[in-house]
Every structure is written in structure tokens, then in C-alpha cells.
Design an enzyme around this catalytic site. Structure first.
Site, PDB file in Angstrom:
ATOM      1  N   HIS A  77       0.816  -1.218   0.000  1.00 35.85           N
ATOM      2  CA  HIS A  77       0.000   0.000   0.000  1.00 35.85           C
ATOM      3  C   HIS A  77       0.851   1.271   0.000  1.00 35.85           C
ATOM      4  O   HIS A  77       0.364   2.347  -0.324  1.00 35.85           O
ATOM      5  CB  HIS A  77      -0.989  -0.005   1.172  1.00 35.85           C
ATOM      6  CG  HIS A  77      -0.397   0.321   2.510  1.00 35.85           C
ATOM      7  ND1 HIS A  77      -0.052  -0.638   3.443  1.00 35.85           N
ATOM      8  CD2 HIS A  77      -0.089   1.501   3.097  1.00 35.85           C
ATOM      9  CE1 HIS A  77       0.433  -0.064   4.518  1.00 35.85           C
ATOM     10  NE2 HIS A  77       0.419   1.245   4.344  1.00 35.85           N
ATOM     11  N   SER A 135       4.899   2.477   7.929  1.00 41.48           N
ATOM     12  CA  SER A 135       4.546   1.334   7.090  1.00 41.48           C
ATOM     13  C   SER A 135       5.706   0.919   6.204  1.00 41.48           C
ATOM     14  O   SER A 135       6.295   1.738   5.492  1.00 41.48           O
ATOM     15  CB  SER A 135       3.335   1.673   6.217  1.00 41.48           C
ATOM     16  OG  SER A 135       2.170   1.785   6.977  1.00 41.48           O
ATOM     17  N   ASP A 140       0.025  -7.508   1.402  1.00 40.46           N
ATOM     18  CA  ASP A 140       0.489  -6.133   1.559  1.00 40.46           C
ATOM     19  C   ASP A 140       2.013  -6.061   1.579  1.00 40.46           C
ATOM     20  O   ASP A 140       2.608  -5.328   2.363  1.00 40.46           O
ATOM     21  CB  ASP A 140      -0.096  -5.513   2.832  1.00 40.46           C
ATOM     22  CG  ASP A 140      -0.005  -3.983   2.825  1.00 40.46           C
ATOM     23  OD1 ASP A 140       0.196  -3.412   1.732  1.00 40.46           O
ATOM     24  OD2 ASP A 140      -0.113  -3.368   3.894  1.00 40.46           O
TER      25      ASP A 140
END
Length: 466
Positions: free
Chosen positions: A108, A215, A138
Site C-alpha cells: 500500500h 509502514s 500487503d
């Protein structure tokens, strides 16, 4: 005097006992080497990178369909900026796992990026290119044109123990190479994460601070090995962050680098866990198995004869206990492989055989209703939503989010709009909405009756393929 002395001695002994207990706890809770975290951070930081992305979003005015008509242009002339390109910047983290320029991060983080800039702690910058990405886990691999880079060793997340110390390094809110420390709070957590709201499985949970921008960064053990890829936070939560187990990444790295994607087997069922109440209704003595709630059209499950209401008990003789165990069993297979399913149907055990297909973005084993993208998400109307959006009606479903650049955004729909009808069919509940959505295919023009602030109006929009 003897009583006083005895009490005094007893009090001293109690204090000594608790002091010993506290000292023992502290010795076991805190690493013996007070510099161990600093030493690890100093060693691995050169391999941790900031990832900056640029996406170009296209905004199309709701007036565009009207002013593309020559009739309107004749009277009103050309209207400027019916369509605009809007740059959207994003930040994330990654880390080098191969010295020849291969970097691990979240899917993402780089999704839809037109440009990717990779920056090291010494300020060196490189242009990054995505060589492989997998939205199901992901995970993504980015390549830069560089050699002899510092790397971080990949550990074994299966051996990680709940309660052990962990270190997170990332780029939260653009604050480069921020270090946080905590413990591994839990393993095997299923959570919804990412823009799609997709359910991800088997996450590591930690109380090390993880914020937007973290992230894709590494979650390290006290040996300086990566045991997870930091990926998600729960909004408004305190001390709860999640990471993808590194073993999950290691299992797909070769495919991502060589093929650019992960090839997985696909059965094509929408399944749910059995509760004791459901098991009783279906005539099972134990709540074990995966209940088939829906079948994807043209899927291996449909061809094998699976039906809505079947309960899958075993795959090739291996017991299915939960939805997660069935998913893991199917995903461990290869497309084209034939599996033997033991199924509970109408109070009897039957055997079905299915030839697994290939899992694709458009066929992720979910119901057909989710194959259409209208560019928004809806929810059942509740008292909270009535108050939040100042709704004038309690029938229908309310739009709670609109995707920028999607079909709904193009016609001007927004959160708080209430859908009363779809193609002239009344919508009284979320079940009505899902039933209506199941009849829509990509390319269809959908006619919605919208309530906004007590006023109703019709909106046509074109359904896209998800």
C-alpha cells in the site's frame, strides 16, 4: 521489647523479600546489556530507507458530462478545468534485504505511485522501481540501481515469542529514522487494514509506537533480525501496532522478484466461521469447519458442485477447523492441483473433488457483489450515523466514504448521502443494498435515488470493474 523487635525484624524481612522480587523481575525484564538497542539501531539504520511516492490523481468535474455535449457548449461556451491532475504525495519506510538494491516495503506504500524516491540515512537518493507487489499480503519489493548496500538479516517470525523485546524503525509523519521500542504483544492477529478494508491474517501485534509513515519499516528482535514488516495501526488506539510476519514475506520473495506477482490457488468460495448456534442449526455436534456463504460464478467451487450452506470439514483428509485454516490450506496449493473436499450437506457427509484455479485480483474468493466498483462504501443507518451526518431519514443505506477519482466522486456523491433506491428498486437495509449490487455488472449505468439533507434526487453513474 521482644514484640517490638520481632515486628521490626519481620518488617525488614518483608522489605528485603519484595526488594529481591523486584530486583529479580527487573533483571529478567530489562536486557543485561543497556546498550543493546542502541547498538542494533546503529548497525541496521544504514539499511533502513525512507520511501517518498508521487501519485497523479485525475479529478473530473461533475459538470463534465453536461459540457461535453455540443448543445451546452453552444450556449455556455467551454468551461475550464473540467478535468484536473492533482499530485498526491505519500511517505513510507522500507529496508534493504539484498545488497544489490532490493528493498522490502508494504504494497500500500507504493500502490499507484507514478514516482518512487528512496532515501538513505546518509542522504543519498535513488529512483525506485516496483519489481513485484502482492496486495493479499500487503508486501512489495522495490529495486534501486545500486550495489554493495548494507542489509538487515531476515529472522524467523515463527520462533518469535510473545513478550520479547522488539524495535521498530521508520519514517512516521516524515520524521526520518525514528526508533521505538516495545514488546511483541501477540501473534496470529487477523485485522482489517489498508484502503480496501481487506482482512489480513496472522499479524504480529506490538506496543512499539507505529504511526503513519512507519509502514514498510522493520520490526526487529534483540538479535538485530527482522521478524516483521510494520504495516498498520488501529485509529485512535493507544499502544497497538501490527506487523506482517517476516516468514510470510520470505515465502513469496522469490515469486515477487522473478514474476512480479504471487501465483496462488483459488477455490472461489465466500466462507464464514461456524458458531455453536450455526453448527446446531446445520446438525453438527461441534463448531468445526468453514461454512460456505456464497460461491463465485465460474469458480472451481461452482464446477465441483459446492453449494451455499455446505460446510467444508476436510481438505485431502486434513481437518478444517476454521475459515483461516481452510484459506491457508488452499493457498498452500498450486493452480491446477486437484483437492478432495469432505463436505457436510443436509445432515450427511459427501465427497467432492475440485481442480483449483489461479487466484487473481478480480477473483479473490469473495462474492460476486464485490466485483463491481461504484467508488464508495455504505453502512446500515444507525443512531450514531444519524447524528454524525444530520440525516433526515432512517431508511436506506448511508455513504460513509467516497474514493477520490472513482465513479461516485465524478458525479458529486459524498459521505452522508443516503441511497433510497437502486435502479428504481427500494433499498431499506444493507441486505437490500447487497442484493441490488449483486445484479450489477461492470459497465452498467446505475440509477440511484439519493437523499441529501431531506431533498431527494436521481444520480446515474457507471459501474467499474474492481
Amino acid at each position: 521489647m521482644r514484640r517490638v523487635c520481632s515486628k521490626g525484624i519481620f518488617g525488614v524481612l518483608v522489605l528485603v523479600f519484595f526488594a529481591a522480587v523486584n530486583t529479580g523481575w527487573a533483571a529478567s525484564a530489562i536486557p543485561e546489556n543497556p546498550d543493546i538497542v542502541a547498538d542494533i539501531v546503529e548497525r541496521v539504520s544504514p539499511a533502513v530507507v525512507n520511501i517518498d511516492t508521487l501519485r497523479i490523481a485525475v479529478y473530473r468535474s461533475p459538470l463534465a458530462p453536461f459540457f461535453s455535449d455540443p448543445f451546452f457548449r453552444r450556449f455556455f461556451g467551454d468551461i475550464p478545468e473540467l478535468e484536473r491532475q492533482i499530485p498526491q504525495r505519500g511517505i513510507g519506510t522500507g529496508f534493504v534485504f539484498r545488497s544489490d538494491g532490493y528493498i522490502l516495503t508494504n504494497e500500500h506504500v507504493i500502490r499507484g505511485a507514478n514516482e518512487i524516491k528512496v532515501t538513505f540515512i546518509d542522504g543519498k537518493e535513488y529512483e525506485g522501481k516496483v519489481v513485484g507487489a502482492d496486495s493479499l499480503t500487503d508486501i512489495a519489493v522495490v529495486k534501486i540501481d545500486a550495489d554493495n548496500l548494507p542489509t538487515i538479516p531476515l529472522g524467523d517470525s515463527d520462533k518469535a515469542r510473545v513478550g520479547e523485546f522488539v524495535i521498530a524503525i521508520g519514517n512516521p509523519y516524515g520524521l526520518s529514522h525514528t526508533v521505538t521500542v516495545g514488546v511483541l504483544s501477540a501473534k496470529g492477529r487477523p485485522i482489517s487494514a489498508g484502503d480496501s478494508g481487506r482482512e489480513y491474517e496472522n499479524f504480529l501485534q506490538t506496543d512499539a509506537a507505529i504511526n503513519p509513515g512507519n509502514s514498510g519499516g522493520p520490526l526487529l528482535n534483540l538479535r538485530g533480525e527482522v521478524i516483521g514488516i510494520n504495516t498498520a495501526i488501529l485509529p485512535y488506539a493507544q499502544g497497538i501496532g501490527f506487523a506482517i510476519p517476516i516468514n510470510m514475506a520470505k515465502s513469496i520473495l522469490e515469486q515477487l522478484i522473478e514474476k512480479g506477482k504471487v501465483v496462488r490457488a483459488w477455490l472461489g468460495v465466500y466462507i464464514q466461521d461456524l458458531t455453536p448456534e450455526l453448527a446446531q442449526k446445520f446438525g453438527l455436534s461441534e463448531a468445526k469447519g468453514a461454512l460456505v456463504a456464497d460461491i463465485s460464478r465460474g469458480s472451481p467451487a461452482e464446477e465441483a458442485g459446492l453449494k451455499r450452506g455446505d460446510i467444508i470439514l476436510k481438505v485431502d483428509g486434513k481437518e478444517v477447523l476454521t475459515v483461516s485454516s481452510l484459506q491457508q490450506e488452499i493457498r498452500s496449493r498450486r493452480p491446477g492441483e486437484r483437492v478432495r473436499l469432505e463436505v457436510w450437506r443436509d445432515g450427511k457427509r459427501i465427497i467432492l473433488e475440485a481442480t483449483l484455479g489461479e487466484l487473481k485480483e478480480s477473483s479473490v474468493g469473495i462474492p460476486e457483489i464485490q466485483q463491481v466498483d461504484l467508488g464508495f462504501e455504505v453502512a446500515e443507518i444507525t443512531d450514531d450515523l444519524v447524528e454524525r451526518y444530520s440525516l433526515r431519514t432512517t431508511r436506506g443505506v448511508v455513504i460513509v466514504s467516497v474514493r477520490v477519482g472513482g465513479p461516485a466522486d465524478k458525479v458529486g456523491l459524498r459521505p452522508g448521502d443516503v441511497i433510497l433506491e437502486v435502479n428504481r428498486t427500494e433499498i431499506a437495509s444493507l441486505a437490500d443494498w447487497e442484493e441490488a449490487l449483486a445484479r450489477i455488472t461492470p459497465g452498467d449505468t446505475v440509477l440511484l435515488l439519493i437523499d441529501r439533507g431531506g431533498r431527494t434526487y436521481f444520480v446515474p453513474l457507471k459501474a467499474e470493474k474492481r
